[in-house]
Design an enzyme around this catalytic site. Structure first.
Site, PDB file in Angstrom:
ATOM      1  N   GLY A 165     -47.831   7.049 -23.558  1.00  0.00           N
ATOM      2  CA  GLY A 165     -49.176   7.629 -23.539  1.00  0.00           C
ATOM      3  C   GLY A 165     -49.216   9.023 -22.933  1.00  0.00           C
ATOM      4  O   GLY A 165     -48.247   9.495 -22.321  1.00  0.00           O
ATOM      5  N   HIS A 166     -50.379   9.638 -23.038  1.00  0.00           N
ATOM      6  CA  HIS A 166     -50.620  11.049 -22.691  1.00  0.00           C
ATOM      7  C   HIS A 166     -50.208  11.434 -21.262  1.00  0.00           C
ATOM      8  O   HIS A 166     -50.244  10.613 -20.342  1.00  0.00           O
ATOM      9  CB  HIS A 166     -52.115  11.356 -22.843  1.00  0.00           C
ATOM     10  CG  HIS A 166     -52.967  10.546 -21.907  1.00  0.00           C
ATOM     11  ND1 HIS A 166     -53.304  10.972 -20.653  1.00  0.00           N
ATOM     12  CD2 HIS A 166     -53.509   9.307 -22.040  1.00  0.00           C
ATOM     13  CE1 HIS A 166     -54.031  10.062 -20.043  1.00  0.00           C
ATOM     14  NE2 HIS A 166     -54.166   9.026 -20.866  1.00  0.00           N
TER      15      HIS A 166
END
Ligand SMILES: CC(C)(COP(=O)(O)OP(=O)(O)OC[C@H]1O[C@@H](n2cnc3c(N)ncnc32)[C@H](O)[C@@H]1OP(=O)(O)O)[C@@H](O)C(=O)NCCC(=O)NCCS
Length: 216
Positions: free
Chosen positions: A139-140
């Site tokens: 994820g980011h």
């Protein structure tokens, strides 16, 4: 097509051969020469391709050669790379054609290997020689150090800082806003919800350190 060789002809080495076949099925990119391996004798055929010699022989190669290190354990991966001093040995990034990588600020270091089914979103920095086995997600705003390895189906949430040489066992989940210390091993199926120190083995749900080892 560019020549390529795989370092180590074990289970993951044979899976990397499959990855190269899959890349070539979309675009004929690599001409696989064979493997370099310290255990399996030269000339042995491994899934149809020869062992070309011991790893040390890469130091005598006299033309540019793409190589991929098919070793999951970070400590061994690093040891093997440290033994190769030949500047003609280069480490391309291998990415399965179905891997999804965000367009926004994702960087990958040399020698990264991304097998089928990985999804890497946005604003992610990944160091060199990092392996993502099948079906992982990242994820980011995550940072991943050099030599890390992620076994199948690992999920890493956003804003995680994973230091160098971390090994994450299959199916483990790391929730957001955490730090994983250098050289730490996370067991299969673990759920990491608190930051972990360096050089430990952490297992279970929730993941807790069960032992500490020497720094890599
Ligand atoms: C975590 C791991 C690396 C530990 O290996 P190890 O250093 O040899 O450690 P041990 O087997 O001595 O285990 C230490 C303790 O943790 C426990 N343990 C080990 N792995 C565990 C796991 N995944 N989940 C829960 N507990 C685990 C053991 O039962 C043992 O507990 P005990 O001391 O109470 O008996 C290993 O068990 C593991 O999960 N490896 C991941 C394998 C993987 O994902 N392979 C993918 C190949 S593609």
């Amino acid at each position: 097509m560019e020549d390529i060789a795989i370092i180590c002809a074990g289970g993951f080495g044979r899976e990397v051969k499959m990855l190269i076949d899959q890349i070539n099925s979309v675009e004929q990119k690599y001409n696989l020469l064979g493997y370099y391996d310290d255990v399996i004798p030269a000339s042995t055929l491994v899934n149809g391709y020869p062992v070309l010699g011991e790893i040390e022989a890469l130091n005598n190669v006299s033309t540019k050669l793409n190589t991929v290190v098919a070793i999951a354990l970070p400590v061994l991966k690093r040891e093997v790379l440290d033994r190769i001093s030949n500047p003609l040995i280069v480490y391309p990034i291998l990415i399965h054609p179905n891997v999804q990588i965000g367009q926004d600020q994702v960087s990958l270091g040399e020698g990264c290997v991304l097998c089928a089914g990985n999804m890497i979103t946005v604003n992610i920095k990944i160091g060199k020689h990092v392996i993502f086995n099948l079906g992982c997600t990242v994820g980011h705003n995550t940072t991943i150090g050099d030599y890390c390895s992620f076994m199948p189906s690992v999920n890493i949430s956003g804003e995680v800082n994973i230091r160098d040489g971390v090994y994450v066992g299959t199916g483990a989940k790391i929730i957001n806003h955490l730090e994983i210390g250098e050289g730490t091993v996370i067991g299969a199926g673990a759920v990491v919800y608190k930051s972990l120190p360096a050089n430990c083995t952490a297992v279970g749900v929730p993941a807790r350190p069960v032992k500490f080892h020497d720094p890599i």
